[in-house]
Design an enzyme around this catalytic site. Sequence first.
Site, PDB file in Angstrom:
ATOM      1  N   ILE A 105     144.459 -23.291 -26.413  1.00 55.28           N
ATOM      2  CA  ILE A 105     143.500 -22.546 -27.246  1.00 55.28           C
ATOM      3  C   ILE A 105     143.811 -22.605 -28.681  1.00 55.28           C
ATOM      4  O   ILE A 105     143.317 -21.950 -29.417  1.00 55.28           O
ATOM      5  CB  ILE A 105     143.371 -21.153 -26.595  1.00 55.28           C
ATOM      6  CG1 ILE A 105     142.439 -20.608 -27.417  1.00 55.28           C
ATOM      7  CG2 ILE A 105     144.681 -20.417 -26.748  1.00 55.28           C
ATOM      8  CD1 ILE A 105     141.926 -18.895 -26.798  1.00 55.28           C
ATOM      9  N   GLY A 106     145.008 -23.050 -29.000  1.00 56.06           N
ATOM     10  CA  GLY A 106     145.642 -23.143 -30.312  1.00 56.06           C
ATOM     11  C   GLY A 106     146.403 -24.338 -30.574  1.00 56.06           C
ATOM     12  O   GLY A 106     147.262 -24.097 -31.499  1.00 56.06           O
ATOM     13  N   GLY A 107     146.593 -25.183 -29.516  1.00 55.68           N
ATOM     14  CA  GLY A 107     147.693 -26.407 -29.656  1.00 55.68           C
ATOM     15  C   GLY A 107     148.571 -26.421 -28.409  1.00 55.68           C
ATOM     16  O   GLY A 107     149.316 -27.054 -28.541  1.00 55.68           O
ATOM     17  N   SER A 108     147.933 -25.757 -27.513  1.00 61.97           N
ATOM     18  CA  SER A 108     149.049 -25.451 -26.179  1.00 61.97           C
ATOM     19  C   SER A 108     149.141 -26.599 -25.725  1.00 61.97           C
ATOM     20  O   SER A 108     150.126 -26.476 -24.665  1.00 61.97           O
ATOM     21  CB  SER A 108     148.319 -24.345 -25.358  1.00 61.97           C
ATOM     22  OG  SER A 108     148.200 -23.212 -26.124  1.00 61.97           O
ATOM     23  N   LYS A 131     149.817 -26.793 -14.801  1.00 62.81           N
ATOM     24  CA  LYS A 131     150.304 -25.320 -15.607  1.00 62.81           C
ATOM     25  C   LYS A 131     150.115 -24.136 -14.693  1.00 62.81           C
ATOM     26  O   LYS A 131     149.225 -24.334 -13.915  1.00 62.81           O
ATOM     27  CB  LYS A 131     149.488 -25.550 -16.835  1.00 62.81           C
ATOM     28  CG  LYS A 131     149.985 -24.262 -17.505  1.00 62.81           C
ATOM     29  CD  LYS A 131     149.182 -24.447 -18.861  1.00 62.81           C
ATOM     30  CE  LYS A 131     149.572 -23.271 -20.033  1.00 62.81           C
ATOM     31  NZ  LYS A 131     148.701 -23.541 -21.342  1.00 62.81           N
ATOM     32  N   SER A 147     151.572 -23.315 -25.251  1.00 67.21           N
ATOM     33  CA  SER A 147     151.957 -22.733 -24.025  1.00 67.21           C
ATOM     34  C   SER A 147     152.056 -23.542 -22.727  1.00 67.21           C
ATOM     35  O   SER A 147     152.369 -23.195 -21.906  1.00 67.21           O
ATOM     36  CB  SER A 147     150.970 -21.666 -23.511  1.00 67.21           C
ATOM     37  OG  SER A 147     149.579 -22.305 -23.414  1.00 67.21           O
ATOM     38  N   SER A 148     151.667 -24.925 -23.096  1.00 72.67           N
ATOM     39  CA  SER A 148     151.936 -25.941 -21.795  1.00 72.67           C
ATOM     40  C   SER A 148     153.202 -26.487 -21.733  1.00 72.67           C
ATOM     41  O   SER A 148     153.523 -27.619 -21.434  1.00 72.67           O
ATOM     42  CB  SER A 148     150.852 -26.939 -21.510  1.00 72.67           C
ATOM     43  OG  SER A 148     149.413 -26.192 -21.749  1.00 72.67           O
TER      44      SER A 148
END
Length: 1181
Positions: A243-246, A147, A222-223
């Site tokens: 950090i939140g499901g990324s 990433k 985000s990934s």
Amino acid sequence: METLQDLKMDNQTAALLASAACGLGALLVLMRSASGHRAAEDKIQRARSRRTESLQRAEQEVLRFRQSHPSSDSAAILSLSLPELTKQLREGSLCPEDVFYSYMEKTLAVHKKLNCCTEVLLESFDQLKRLGSNKEGLLYGVPISIKDNVAYKNHDCTCGLIVNLDQPAEKDSVIVEVLKKQGAIPFVKTNLPQALLNYDCSNPIFGQTVNPYNPQKTSGGSSGGEGALIGGGGSVLGIGSDIGGSIRIPASFCGICGFKPTAGRLSSQGIVPIYRGQKSVLSSPGPLARDVDSLALCMQALLCDHMFSLDPTVPPLPFNLQTYQNSRPLTIGYLENDGYTQPSPSMVRSLREVKVLLEQAGHTLVPYEPLRVNHVVNELIVKGVFADGTTSMLQKLKGGPLDPCLKPQVQLYSLPKWLKRTLKFLLKPFTPRIPDTLGAICGVRSVPEVWKQHAAVEDYISETIAHWRKQNIDVLLCPMIGPAFNLLYCGKLTCLTSLTMLYNLLNFPAGAVPVSTVTAQDEEELEHFRGNYQDHWDKLHKQAVTGAEGLPLAVQCVALPWQDELCLRFMKEVERLVKHPLLDEELLSTVYKTDPERSDTMETLQDLKMDNQTAALLASAACGLGALLVLMRSASGHRAAEDKIQRARSRRTESLQRAEQEVLRFRQSHPSSDSAAILSLSLPELTKQLREGSLCPEDVFYSYMEKTLAVHKKLNCCTEVLLESFDQLKRLCSNKDGLLYGVPISIKDNVAYKNHDCTCGLIVNLDQPAEKDSVIVEVLKKQGAIPFVKTNLPQALLNYACGNPIFRQTVNPYNPQKTSGGSSGGEGALIGGGGSVLGIGSDIGGSIRVPASFCGICGFKPTAGRLSSRGIVPLYRGQKSVLSSPGPLARDVDSLALCMQALLCDHMFSLDPTVPPLPFNLQTYQSSRPLTIGYLENDGYTQPSPSMVRSLREVKVLLEQAGHTLVPYEPLRVNHAVNELIVKGIFADGTTSMLQKLKGGPLDPCLRPQVQLYSLPKWLKRTLKFLLKPFTPRISDILGALCGVRSVSEVWKQHAAVEDYISETIAHWRKHNIDVLLCPMIGPAFNLLYCGKLTSVPSLTMLYNLLNFPAGTVPVSTVTAQDEEELEHFRGNYQDHWDKLHKLVVTGAEGLPLAVQCVALPWQDELCLRFMKEVERLVKH
């Protein structure tokens, strides 16, 4: 005025000049803005050019390879899983070049369709050429994608932000280094959303990444670049962050597997976040791949000695292959709807299908409901991530264009706080979720609120673990977000991350596994979707997932902290079974109206028609009555405090008397018991004889109880005898398996024991008995130990004397005019006086080591997190800069080691799963290899007393004679660390929390000098700082540090600064190539009442709490008459007031014990103890 008159300007001229000045000012602002936009555009164009150039270079290299290797079978290579690929590479049936170019070619093709790459890493071509024939690496020859925010030397980590462009990484991230060490070849960086905190995948630099199944859908974030590339077949393995499901959301959207490990399991060094220092919701790097075995192989490769060496802050837990390969039936919690986010019908259907498959396979599924999700989403998650009111995020977005995906979020975040709060109030009756989120993104108001928020997160984690235990579940099956969203919806739908972000908050490992695809029937069911709240967000959710027929669906698998292998094993089981067998504008129209109650009050006041005299008399009477009430309340408060103190003292007296009676009865019935022989035994000798039966537990218990009563009479070291210990002794079974069978153990007052107070020397904590034992007490009992007495400590803990207004002053066993040290001073005195063979204390600044030093015993502060801190009561909770740790005190090092061995057991890891399950490494402790030892005599801030320096030098000589290598060591920027990191960290709130705890009761004389300093108004502290700087810089700096920080953002910056200092110090150790550090201790024991005046000295100990390095104290000598003579010439490093006080406090110490301090890197507790043992051995013989 005369000058103005001389100008003889008429009004028109003046107006023209004023207009010209305003116009010029506006022009300058516009020019500056235009210049900023041009600079941003230039940066973007350079980044895009770099990407284009790297893609073109890669295409040329692929073309050359294809021309020279026309027979290479790319399709066969690309079809292999990671385990199959690595097997063939190691066997030699595949060569790395074929694999590399097959994936490079496929990546280029996938990128053209999906726009998933930010840059080809051209260094990968050179790495391929340098790849040796050594095939030992678990990922030998495997091309891996990373990433964008994973640092790779000489390449940007943009995070989709203009501000991060043209700032290439100075070195590889630890994960990249380890991947390379394992033979992998990082070959491409992948796209992510602007500022990371979004689950779309678009930014103004590299544009939108789309879904490999449908270009009208997002790949997730985000990934998302990783999800798209792997889902499109362009990479066999990728590294993302979550950090939140990324990691999990892109995996769900793109039909692949993704795994978020426990935060801290993998190194995060070089993984760039949007902003640093936020401690409520933790991010974690992790792998994405096409199947679960590939994730497991990646974790196995990363969890190696090389990573633990590069980043010693990571607990050295290798991958547990046995757990991953286990096939025992599981008890699985089943969650379909968390009450906040209702999953889409297709997701629910796929979840139910997996539930049936698991039940058919012999697993037990039980309904599970998470605790208070609505509260948690807003008060813990949103208010944690945005505790600064979104300031840090908005700051990062300045200076460049805003991506359309992020615009809805940023519009909401940018609203002034007063408007957010107003909207929260107005919207509450119509749509409860949105107002709660509006309130949460206002953040918190102060540093104490940040700490309370951190403490609330810890409490929620503990409650959730207890909830799991109550339901007796191993793992949890729950829904994922999905199917993939239509473009531009993610920024409008931040609520859905409750399904994933909950497990970041809890720090539970979690992974996504694809299990099905959306059917036509699912699309029909979607027509009837209403959601849990039927609000604006539920309507958007329905719109976001429409048109998804054929898209992948996933479920989420979750386990308890550090049980990453169990989570992966559960994911593998699911995979096996499946494969076989924002705000509406019209709502803003409401306006405030006059409060009718206020109008009535005004009318009532007017009706009184009072004259001025009557009003004045009434006002005076009111003031007098108010003052009287204040005095009465104060007097009542003092009486209540005195009553509490008397009750506590009475309880102590009664417990001591009861204990004396029990001892007397025992002595009358057992006159031949040889107490002296028992008391002379070390802990290992004692446990050996108890297990063999040559000693009985009753003889041992009463010998120590009798001795404790005698020591207490001399030293005042106990706060209460635990009368339950007599019953525990009677119930002690004949099962002698416990490592501490039959051993009486003392515990510090702040260690929770059921139905007893943990006072911390504070009136406010009296009459608040613990509801249950601390984890450490539970484990001690499980190991057969008998906690029998609680010991004294200083008021409010943060002092290294040992006195409080409840139980008064504890004195030194060698000299009653000296203190026993603090804050575990009761333990130091009792063990030093012979009344206990083993004690448990806690240490945030030397609180175990200082009493050990003063009282001539051994004390050990483990790495924070190595032992459970549950039930160890601190002064105040939530402070994350300087960490406290419980630990043992004893007469010798072997006893400390045995205690650690007993505590580091499966029972503790089960009671508190937040503790990494690292058992005691006996092999390291018993090793005899020569060590390279750093040698520190003076840290540049606190000059040790002459006797301490002399004893340190003697130990240095002994170590050299024994074959060890001693090298000079100098710690980094100690003055800065003490003030900016330690003092400003512990007192980031400007000492507010500590002073609050001290209200409502008398102040102990030991603490008074500190409190007088802390109580000064901030303006006065800052003024004194300025005035004193030329004369006494240390005191000046401390005054400034005691003012704390001004905002939540500064707290986060302070946390980040601590992390940086730890990394720098570890690098400094590596540069010196040292195993351990020998350094001075505070001592010898101080004269009474001086500790509160001398806050500078803990630099010698507190530095290792800041660094979270394990550290221990070993007695090595005693003060001589010559030492006392040398003390006459002591001047200190600064020759200031504190140096003069230091000289005064250690006078008259002849015959008192002297100690040295031994330190190791984080999680190397056994090595630290081994070093302590070596020092002890050399000094004794």
